[in-house]
Structure formats: structure tokens, C-alpha cells
Design a protein around this motif. Sequence first.
Motif, PDB file in Angstrom:
ATOM      1  N   GLU A  87       0.811  -1.215   0.000  1.00  0.00           N
ATOM      2  CA  GLU A  87       0.000   0.000   0.000  1.00  0.00           C
ATOM      3  C   GLU A  87       0.843   1.262   0.000  1.00  0.00           C
ATOM      4  O   GLU A  87       0.307   2.369  -0.111  1.00  0.00           O
ATOM      5  CB  GLU A  87      -0.922   0.005   1.226  1.00  0.00           C
ATOM      6  CG  GLU A  87      -1.976  -1.099   1.181  1.00  0.00           C
ATOM      7  CD  GLU A  87      -2.938  -1.009   2.358  1.00  0.00           C
ATOM      8  OE1 GLU A  87      -2.729  -0.118   3.216  1.00  0.00           O
ATOM      9  OE2 GLU A  87      -3.873  -1.818   2.428  1.00  0.00           O
ATOM     10  N   ARG A  88       2.156   1.133   0.144  1.00  0.00           N
ATOM     11  CA  ARG A  88       3.028   2.299   0.146  1.00  0.00           C
ATOM     12  C   ARG A  88       3.113   2.894  -1.265  1.00  0.00           C
ATOM     13  O   ARG A  88       3.359   2.168  -2.236  1.00  0.00           O
ATOM     14  CB  ARG A  88       4.423   1.928   0.650  1.00  0.00           C
ATOM     15  CG  ARG A  88       4.431   1.464   2.107  1.00  0.00           C
ATOM     16  CD  ARG A  88       4.269   2.649   3.036  1.00  0.00           C
ATOM     17  NE  ARG A  88       4.037   2.245   4.415  1.00  0.00           N
ATOM     18  CZ  ARG A  88       4.998   2.031   5.307  1.00  0.00           C
ATOM     19  NH1 ARG A  88       6.250   2.148   4.934  1.00  0.00           N
ATOM     20  NH2 ARG A  88       4.706   1.702   6.549  1.00  0.00           N
ATOM     21  N   ASP A  89       2.953   4.222  -1.340  1.00  0.00           N
ATOM     22  CA  ASP A  89       2.900   4.899  -2.645  1.00  0.00           C
ATOM     23  C   ASP A  89       4.190   4.721  -3.441  1.00  0.00           C
ATOM     24  O   ASP A  89       4.149   4.472  -4.640  1.00  0.00           O
ATOM     25  CB  ASP A  89       2.622   6.397  -2.417  1.00  0.00           C
ATOM     26  CG  ASP A  89       2.626   7.179  -3.715  1.00  0.00           C
ATOM     27  OD1 ASP A  89       1.717   6.966  -4.526  1.00  0.00           O
ATOM     28  OD2 ASP A  89       3.542   7.992  -3.899  1.00  0.00           O
ATOM     29  N   HIS A  90       5.334   4.845  -2.771  1.00  0.00           N
ATOM     30  CA  HIS A  90       6.591   4.755  -3.517  1.00  0.00           C
ATOM     31  C   HIS A  90       6.820   3.341  -4.051  1.00  0.00           C
ATOM     32  O   HIS A  90       7.414   3.161  -5.118  1.00  0.00           O
ATOM     33  CB  HIS A  90       7.768   5.195  -2.639  1.00  0.00           C
ATOM     34  CG  HIS A  90       7.979   4.330  -1.419  1.00  0.00           C
ATOM     35  ND1 HIS A  90       7.108   4.315  -0.345  1.00  0.00           N
ATOM     36  CD2 HIS A  90       8.958   3.444  -1.110  1.00  0.00           C
ATOM     37  CE1 HIS A  90       7.547   3.474   0.574  1.00  0.00           C
ATOM     38  NE2 HIS A  90       8.664   2.945   0.137  1.00  0.00           N
ATOM     39  N   ILE A  91       6.339   2.317  -3.335  1.00  0.00           N
ATOM     40  CA  ILE A  91       6.466   0.932  -3.810  1.00  0.00           C
ATOM     41  C   ILE A  91       5.601   0.730  -5.055  1.00  0.00           C
ATOM     42  O   ILE A  91       6.037   0.155  -6.063  1.00  0.00           O
ATOM     43  CB  ILE A  91       6.053  -0.050  -2.698  1.00  0.00           C
ATOM     44  CG1 ILE A  91       6.969   0.102  -1.473  1.00  0.00           C
ATOM     45  CG2 ILE A  91       6.066  -1.486  -3.208  1.00  0.00           C
ATOM     46  CD1 ILE A  91       8.386  -0.339  -1.716  1.00  0.00           C
ATOM     47  N   GLN A  92       4.356   1.224  -4.995  1.00  0.00           N
ATOM     48  CA  GLN A  92       3.439   1.055  -6.131  1.00  0.00           C
ATOM     49  C   GLN A  92       3.969   1.730  -7.387  1.00  0.00           C
ATOM     50  O   GLN A  92       3.933   1.158  -8.483  1.00  0.00           O
ATOM     51  CB  GLN A  92       2.064   1.631  -5.772  1.00  0.00           C
ATOM     52  CG  GLN A  92       1.353   0.871  -4.660  1.00  0.00           C
ATOM     53  CD  GLN A  92       0.048   1.545  -4.271  1.00  0.00           C
ATOM     54  OE1 GLN A  92      -0.341   2.550  -4.861  1.00  0.00           O
ATOM     55  NE2 GLN A  92      -0.635   0.985  -3.281  1.00  0.00           N
ATOM     56  N   ARG A  93       4.514   2.962  -7.229  1.00  0.00           N
ATOM     57  CA  ARG A  93       4.998   3.676  -8.411  1.00  0.00           C
ATOM     58  C   ARG A  93       6.267   3.048  -8.978  1.00  0.00           C
ATOM     59  O   ARG A  93       6.470   3.062 -10.194  1.00  0.00           O
ATOM     60  CB  ARG A  93       5.232   5.143  -8.059  1.00  0.00           C
ATOM     61  CG  ARG A  93       3.917   5.898  -7.868  1.00  0.00           C
ATOM     62  CD  ARG A  93       4.120   7.395  -7.830  1.00  0.00           C
ATOM     63  NE  ARG A  93       4.697   7.803  -6.551  1.00  0.00           N
ATOM     64  CZ  ARG A  93       5.586   8.758  -6.402  1.00  0.00           C
ATOM     65  NH1 ARG A  93       6.019   9.391  -7.453  1.00  0.00           N
ATOM     66  NH2 ARG A  93       6.053   9.077  -5.222  1.00  0.00           N
ATOM     67  N   ALA A  94       7.126   2.507  -8.119  1.00  0.00           N
ATOM     68  CA  ALA A  94       8.322   1.818  -8.620  1.00  0.00           C
ATOM     69  C   ALA A  94       7.932   0.539  -9.360  1.00  0.00           C
ATOM     70  O   ALA A  94       8.490   0.216 -10.414  1.00  0.00           O
ATOM     71  CB  ALA A  94       9.269   1.496  -7.464  1.00  0.00           C
ATOM     72  N   ILE A  95       6.942  -0.193  -8.837  1.00  0.00           N
ATOM     73  CA  ILE A  95       6.455  -1.393  -9.534  1.00  0.00           C
ATOM     74  C   ILE A  95       5.856  -0.999 -10.880  1.00  0.00           C
ATOM     75  O   ILE A  95       5.978  -1.730 -11.871  1.00  0.00           O
ATOM     76  CB  ILE A  95       5.412  -2.128  -8.657  1.00  0.00           C
ATOM     77  CG1 ILE A  95       6.085  -2.708  -7.399  1.00  0.00           C
ATOM     78  CG2 ILE A  95       4.729  -3.247  -9.446  1.00  0.00           C
ATOM     79  CD1 ILE A  95       5.124  -3.291  -6.395  1.00  0.00           C
ATOM     80  N   GLY A  96       5.236   0.203 -10.909  1.00  0.00           N
ATOM     81  CA  GLY A  96       4.638   0.673 -12.157  1.00  0.00           C
ATOM     82  C   GLY A  96       5.651   1.122 -13.196  1.00  0.00           C
ATOM     83  O   GLY A  96       5.262   1.465 -14.306  1.00  0.00           O
ATOM     84  N   GLY A  97       6.943   1.175 -12.831  1.00  0.00           N
ATOM     85  CA  GLY A  97       7.964   1.465 -13.840  1.00  0.00           C
ATOM     86  C   GLY A  97       8.686   2.779 -13.673  1.00  0.00           C
ATOM     87  O   GLY A  97       9.575   3.085 -14.463  1.00  0.00           O
TER      88      GLY A  97
END
Length: 580
Positions: free
Chosen positions: A137-147
Motif C-alpha cells: 500500500e506504500r505509494d513509492h512501492i506502487q509507483r516503482a512497480i509501475g515502472g
Amino acid sequence: MNEPNYNKKYMVKRIFASSFRKLLLLIVAIALIPSLAIIIFTGIEYGSVLEQEVRAKAVRQVETLAMVQNTIMETVHHTLSTLALLPAFTEGEKGRQERILRQVLEENPEYVNITVTDTTGIVTVSAKLEPGTDLSERDHIQRAIGGESFTAGEFIIAQINNEAAFPFAVPIKDNEGNIIGVLSAIYRLSTYREFFKSFDLPEESFLGITDRYGIRIFFYPEKSTNPIGKPIKADIWKIIGSGSESGTMVMTGSDGMSRYYAFRRIKTEEGKEPYLNIVIGIPEQSARHPATRILIRNLLLMAVVAIFSMIMAAFIGYVTIGSKLLRMAKTVTDIRNGKLSARTHLEEDSEIGMVSKAIDGMAEALEERNDERDRNEKKLSEAIEEREMLLREVHHRVKNNLQLILSIIHLEKENSRDIETFSRQIEHRIRAMSSIHEMMYQSHSLKAIDMRSFLERLSILGGYSYDNVTIKVDAVSCPLSLERAITISLITNELIINSVKYGKDINGHVNINITFFVEAEKAMLIISDRGLGFSDTFDPHKSTSLGMQLILTLVAQIGGEIDISNSNGAVVTILFPLEE
């Protein structure tokens, strides 16, 4: 004697004497009025100067912190990007990953934790967290996974020790470029306390940091009126979030105190929304109070002088003082017109002399304060000019170094046979350049690097980087400019790599000698090993080796000459002028 006539003469004398004393008192009072006006005007002007100085100081401090934050961000970016390229991470070797993360965390106490997650946000390896922890749920993790290549997240309370921190993340890619996980680092916000303590700021000043939504994530010194995790005051956030990258204002804060505010918005890269806002607040009263105190003191001193002068004038009214009064009046007039160097020059031990000395002392005090104000304005102007010059120099140097790194990466990409060789070669070259910058910001001078210290440091890095390699340095102290030092570092690095590849002795060990000395405004760099040496037919200008081509190009850039020979191994001599 006729009694009526005597009384009449006595009364005339009394009236004349009384009128003369009043006239003299009036003259003294009028003469002091211009000086009083100058004191008041100087006090008001001094207050204005102090106010400008406080504003400028707030701007300087917030710009300094912005540079610190950008440096922190670049350092974190560099660290995470470097780690993400290591085989241990691209190939998913969890054991090696954990050892590396623990070592990095131990060497960098400013990090709360460094973690590796899979593409679902579940922790696989961490220096402190247990594997299996859900960070999806961490924003920085989600955006890094998104590329996204580098992301700054939102303010968090770290799970390790409930400490306020700020997260960053980069994606981990395999050799085919597919995202296989995320590498994230949590940076301690408490680090900013030490930076703030080093600033010479008045009481009730503060340092505040908000996230992109105006939520307060750091505030020092702590105050109950400014709690962490809550929005800052709406009218202040309206100005900060209006779109300007930086600015100043005078506002009343959450604690009810009026302050000068300076803010700066920080971005991960140009074109993106700011992820962080840095705010410095300095009490408005800190600028007004010293000026008010000095003005009141000067007015009291002026009042004392005036009373003293009038009392003395009342006792010496019967003395002929016309010429002396005219001289005193002229001195005060000159002071009123701005000639603060004017003096009465009445050297006598009388009442008039005391008044003249008081006026001279007042003029001297005014002249000293005027000179002090001019000196302060000059210092302020010089400080602003120096800061702007340093900023331009830093931008110029960073631009040149980034361009050089891009050129080296492009050349190495075309010549490297595999990604490991490519990564290792690039790492050594960038590390050589980073050593120069590290020495630069650790030194007292931003203009020159001492070559002996640098070559010794480079030899230590080389010894750590390669097995069975011994590097000895024999060098004299010699300052070189940053640009020239970077060029020499790249040349030296390439020659060390060449010796590591081809300069092994019969026991498989590499012995490298680096000699550096100066003679007749020219410097000589000699690098030799005890290997087989160069072949008799070897011509460096016809070599297709990327390293040799890079060496020849760099030597030409500094106007140098290169000589290649054999003497119990390969010997490379480079002669170049000290001045660019």
C-alpha cells in the motif's frame, strides 16, 4: 544714588539676562534637533536594513537546506540505482542481498532501513524488517512497480522504531529489463535537526518540512501548536502550494507569532510535481527589536546630551560665546546635511568645550554607525554574490561531469562484451570521478584538488576493487583544478585497469607504481607495472581498445604528451602543463 533709577536699571539687566539665557537654551535645543532627526532616521533605516538582512538570511538558509535535500536525494538515488544493478539483485540472490543491505545500513546511519520487495509489494529481503511484511500500500512501492525509475514517497512512520521518515524507491530489473522487484530506502528526517542547529538563527526560529499535500512531516524545535502529521496553516499553505518553486512572506503561524517565512519546493526531477517543501521561519520581532533598542538608547543619550547642554548654557549665558556657538551650529548643520565627519574642534576646558565635545561624540557615534551600516550592506552584497557564484559553479561542474559520464557510458556500451564488464568499467570510472568530488566537498577549497592525496585515495580504491593487486604511490603535493583533476583521475583509472588486465607477473600478482612530480611548470605522471610490457609493434594511436582511445583523448584535452615504453614491464609517461 537715586533709588527709583537703581531699581529700574536692575530690572532691565535682569530681563536682558533672562532673555539671553532663554535664547541660548533655544539655540542649543534647535542645534540638537537635526541630530535627533538623524538618530531617528538612522534607527529607522537600520531597522529596514536588519529586516532585509533577516529576509535574506532566511532565503540563504532555506536554499542551503534545499541543496542539502537535493544532495541527499541524489545520494539515495545513486545508492539505490547502484545496488539495483548488482548481480546479487538482478539475479535474486537473497543471501547476498541481505549481507549487502546490512553493510550499507551500517555504513549509512542516516537510513532507517533498506528493503527489497517483490512485484506485489511483499518484503523478500530487508536489513531490519521480517520477510513477508506487506508494503504493497506504500505509494513509492506502487509507483516503482509501475515502472518509475526513481520515486519519492509520502511521509511515513517507520515500522522499525516508529520514527518519522521519508521513503525512496527504484525498480529492480533482470538482465532482460523486466521488473522483478523494488529496492527502497527510508531516510531519517531527524537528520535535519543537526543542520538546523548549525544555523545562527534568533530564538523562536524554526525549520519545517511538509509533504506534497501540506502535511507537516518535520518541525524543529518541536511545538505542541505545530504537531507532526497535521496540515500546516491554510493561508500559509495557499502561498506555498501556489506553484512558485520558492518565495518569502510575512505571516502569523499556528502559534500566533508573526514571522518572516522563506520556502523552497523540492522535485525529484524537472517537470514533476514537488514531493517536499522546506520552510524556514524567523520571528519578525528579531529584526525590529535590535533597531528599536538602539533607537531608544540613542534617544536617551541624545536627551542626556540636550539636558546637559541646556543646563550648561544657563550657567554660561553671561559669557561671550557668539563665534563658538556659530561654529557649533555649523557643525550640527553639516551633520544634518550628511557630513558625519564634521567636528567642532573646540579644544578648551569650559562649558562650551563640554557641549562641543558632546556634539563631536554624537557625530562620531553617528559616523561609526553609518560606517557599520555600509560595511554590513557590503558584506550582505558580497555574501549574495558569492552564493550566486558558487551555485553557478556547482551547476556548471555537475553539467560537465554528467556529460562526461554519458559519453563514457555510450562508448563503453558499444565496446563491452557483457553487462558485468560494462557495469564494472563504468563503476570504476564513476568512482574515480566521485573521489574527486568527495575530496572537493571535504576540503576548504572548491577550486583545487591536491594530487598526492587524490592518487593515494585512488590507489586505496584500486586495492579494494581488485584481488592480488598492489598499488604504490610516490607523488608530490600539487593543486589542480577540478576539471583537470577529473581528467587525470580517468587517465589513471584506465591505466590501472590496463595493468590489472595485462600486467600480472609470473606469480599472477599485479604490482603498479604511480609516480607524480612537477618540474618547470609541467607535471609528469608515470604509471608502470611488472608484467610482460607492450609488444614491439604496439602503436597506441592505432589501437582499437576503448581504454587506450579514451586515454589518448583525455591526454589531448589537457594539452599533454604520452610516451609508452618497457622497463621490466609496461611504462606509460604522461607530460602535461599545470595551467589550463
